[in-house]
Design a protein around this motif. Sequence first.
Motif, mmCIF file in Angstrom:
data_model
loop_
_atom_site.group_PDB
_atom_site.id
_atom_site.type_symbol
_atom_site.label_atom_id
_atom_site.label_comp_id
_atom_site.label_asym_id
_atom_site.label_seq_id
_atom_site.Cartn_x
_atom_site.Cartn_y
_atom_site.Cartn_z
ATOM 1 N N SER A 191 -62.147 -15.636 76.112
ATOM 2 C CA SER A 191 -62.436 -17.069 75.952
ATOM 3 C C SER A 191 -61.542 -17.890 76.874
ATOM 4 O O SER A 191 -62.008 -18.867 77.500
ATOM 5 C CB SER A 191 -62.219 -17.489 74.491
ATOM 6 N N ILE A 192 -60.275 -17.502 76.979
ATOM 7 C CA ILE A 192 -59.370 -18.199 77.905
ATOM 8 C C ILE A 192 -59.832 -17.984 79.341
ATOM 9 O O ILE A 192 -59.812 -18.920 80.172
ATOM 10 C CB ILE A 192 -57.934 -17.685 77.704
ATOM 11 N N LEU A 193 -60.258 -16.759 79.663
ATOM 12 C CA LEU A 193 -60.761 -16.489 81.008
ATOM 13 C C LEU A 193 -61.989 -17.326 81.307
ATOM 14 O O LEU A 193 -62.125 -17.897 82.417
ATOM 15 C CB LEU A 193 -61.093 -15.002 81.130
ATOM 16 N N ALA A 194 -62.890 -17.449 80.343
ATOM 17 C CA ALA A 194 -64.096 -18.250 80.536
ATOM 18 C C ALA A 194 -63.750 -19.727 80.724
ATOM 19 O O ALA A 194 -64.345 -20.417 81.578
ATOM 20 C CB ALA A 194 -65.029 -18.058 79.342
ATOM 21 N N LYS A 195 -62.792 -20.266 79.939
ATOM 22 C CA LYS A 195 -62.380 -21.659 80.100
ATOM 23 C C LYS A 195 -61.794 -21.883 81.489
ATOM 24 O O LYS A 195 -62.083 -22.900 82.147
ATOM 25 C CB LYS A 195 -61.352 -22.022 79.024
ATOM 26 N N THR A 196 -60.985 -20.937 81.964
ATOM 27 C CA THR A 196 -60.350 -21.085 83.276
ATOM 28 C C THR A 196 -61.391 -21.031 84.389
ATOM 29 O O THR A 196 -61.356 -21.835 85.343
ATOM 30 C CB THR A 196 -59.307 -19.972 83.478
ATOM 31 N N ILE A 197 -62.347 -20.089 84.283
ATOM 32 C CA ILE A 197 -63.398 -19.980 85.295
ATOM 33 C C ILE A 197 -64.240 -21.244 85.323
ATOM 34 O O ILE A 197 -64.637 -21.732 86.394
ATOM 35 C CB ILE A 197 -64.264 -18.742 85.019
ATOM 36 N N VAL A 230 -69.639 -14.649 79.762
ATOM 37 C CA VAL A 230 -68.373 -14.016 80.134
ATOM 38 C C VAL A 230 -67.696 -13.428 78.904
ATOM 39 O O VAL A 230 -67.238 -12.270 78.903
ATOM 40 C CB VAL A 230 -67.445 -15.030 80.832
ATOM 41 N N VAL A 231 -67.649 -14.220 77.831
ATOM 42 C CA VAL A 231 -67.021 -13.743 76.593
ATOM 43 C C VAL A 231 -67.783 -12.546 76.033
ATOM 44 O O VAL A 231 -67.190 -11.536 75.615
ATOM 45 C CB VAL A 231 -66.963 -14.875 75.552
ATOM 46 N N LEU A 232 -69.118 -12.628 76.041
ATOM 47 C CA LEU A 232 -69.933 -11.560 75.470
ATOM 48 C C LEU A 232 -69.791 -10.259 76.263
ATOM 49 O O LEU A 232 -69.644 -9.175 75.683
ATOM 50 C CB LEU A 232 -71.400 -12.005 75.428
ATOM 51 N N ILE A 233 -69.808 -10.358 77.595
ATOM 52 C CA ILE A 233 -69.705 -9.145 78.426
ATOM 53 C C ILE A 233 -68.327 -8.503 78.292
ATOM 54 O O ILE A 233 -68.207 -7.285 78.089
ATOM 55 C CB ILE A 233 -70.007 -9.490 79.900
ATOM 56 N N CYS A 234 -67.268 -9.324 78.391
ATOM 57 C CA CYS A 234 -65.903 -8.774 78.304
ATOM 58 C C CYS A 234 -65.652 -8.146 76.939
ATOM 59 O O CYS A 234 -65.077 -7.048 76.841
ATOM 60 C CB CYS A 234 -64.886 -9.882 78.573
#
Length: 515
Positions: free
Chosen positions: A321-327, A354-358
């Motif tokens: 979720s943090i990665l998705a927010k940053t992207i 992104v969250v679902l795949i990761c």
Amino acid sequence: MPAFTLHEINRNPNLLPNISLGYSMYNSYSSEEKTLENYLQWLSGTHQPLPNYNCREGGKVMAAIGGATSSLSIQMGTLLDLYRLPQLHSYLKNTQFKNIVGEQVFLDENRRTEAQYAIMNYGYFNYDNDHLLYVGDFIPEAPPGQDFTICANVIVWNLWSSKVPSAVCSASCPAGFKKLPLEGKPPCCFSCSPCSEGEISSHRDAELCQKCPEDEYPNEQRDHCLPKTVTFLDVNDPWGKAVTAVALSLSLLTALVLWVFVKFQDTPIVQANNRNLSYLLLTSLSSCFLCSLLFVGRPTTASCLLQQTVFAVVFTVAVSSILAKTITVVLAFRLTGPGSRMRIFLHPRVPYCVVLICSGIQGLFCAIWLGTSPPFPEADTHSESRLIILTCNEGSAFAFYCVLGYMGFLALGSLTVAFLARNLPDAFNETRFITFSMLVFCSVWISFLSTYQGSKGKALMIVEIFSILASSAGLLGCIFIPKCLVILLTSWENNTKQNKNQRPSRSKNLSFFKI
């Protein structure tokens, strides 16, 4: 015994007809030198030994009886061979007769079943004064318990001391110790060494120590084993209470932050950074705090399966979720040009993909882990010497580190993207907070890996619980607490201004009270 034997031979006409045997008895004083001196006197027939001469006036020497020990007999045999004299046991071999009470006596070594031995105490007072004192009997064929009798109180061990002499040159090793031979010393000389950790000796002068069973441990004296105590990270233990209190408090704090974000969902600071992802991240952080409670309590098959897998999936949801927010922030600034084909990545559903795949990849890792070598309850009998610690074994250490490695890969990706976007122009840009939070997150788990390798028993579980709580608290504190404070302060200021605008003037109040 030799005098009695010769007497019986002489009085029996069937044994040696027309022959009478006599004897001379010499004292060896348990000395090889004295033994040889007496035999030379006997063979010479004078008080002064004369080798190779026989001054005996009458009687013919037929045989000699050996000394009390093998060493004395060897010395005698060497000397007597020169005079061609046999030993008496060979001379009287296969001889049998009845004694004065009618008992059958056999002198054959293979038929000594009726023998009875007198135990004599040799007392030596000075060079010319010694005596033999009868102190007991040994009857080989007597009933058990009656074959050996001795009067210990009449034995004279030493003229100057009543202390019983020891047959060893070292003091006995007590229970809890073992004997160690001394180099160059006889077997009766040894040193005493304490039994090693986990070993005992239950009797004196033990040659070896024995290991206690895995569910027992040695007492302080190491002379017997005691049962180990079964323990685990119980909710009633101090550590269990502390973990439960901290986990519930942080989970409640996360729920309050989520309530603030929902209540003020229309404010710019909430809307600016994808509020739905914020809701998802706060929910996953609350679950991260609660998943640490799976490590508290008696381990079972179900709890061991859930501990690592729930922790891995929930943390992956949070980090992704943090990665998705940053992207999302980076794409919003980099792909805003008209006609750009990359604008498709600004679709609102992209962060959720992104969250679902990761998270799906991590779930696949966990499924393979559970299908091949799942975690299981284990009784650890080696970490603590007096305790049996119930823990969960990871099953496959490789799978465990793969799960952690994948989570670390996502965290490193989030840190890299957030660091690159830290200077983007936006009043509500949270990449700086994300950068700092991911630094805290990575530092905690790098420290966990180094500490985890050297920890055992309860300490192993406490280290992992601390890493879960500390990293989750780092994400909550660095990303959401500053925003929450801004939201609450802004709302308070707005309410204060609104109240001031709605408050009537002092003059009107005074006129009101005058009416």
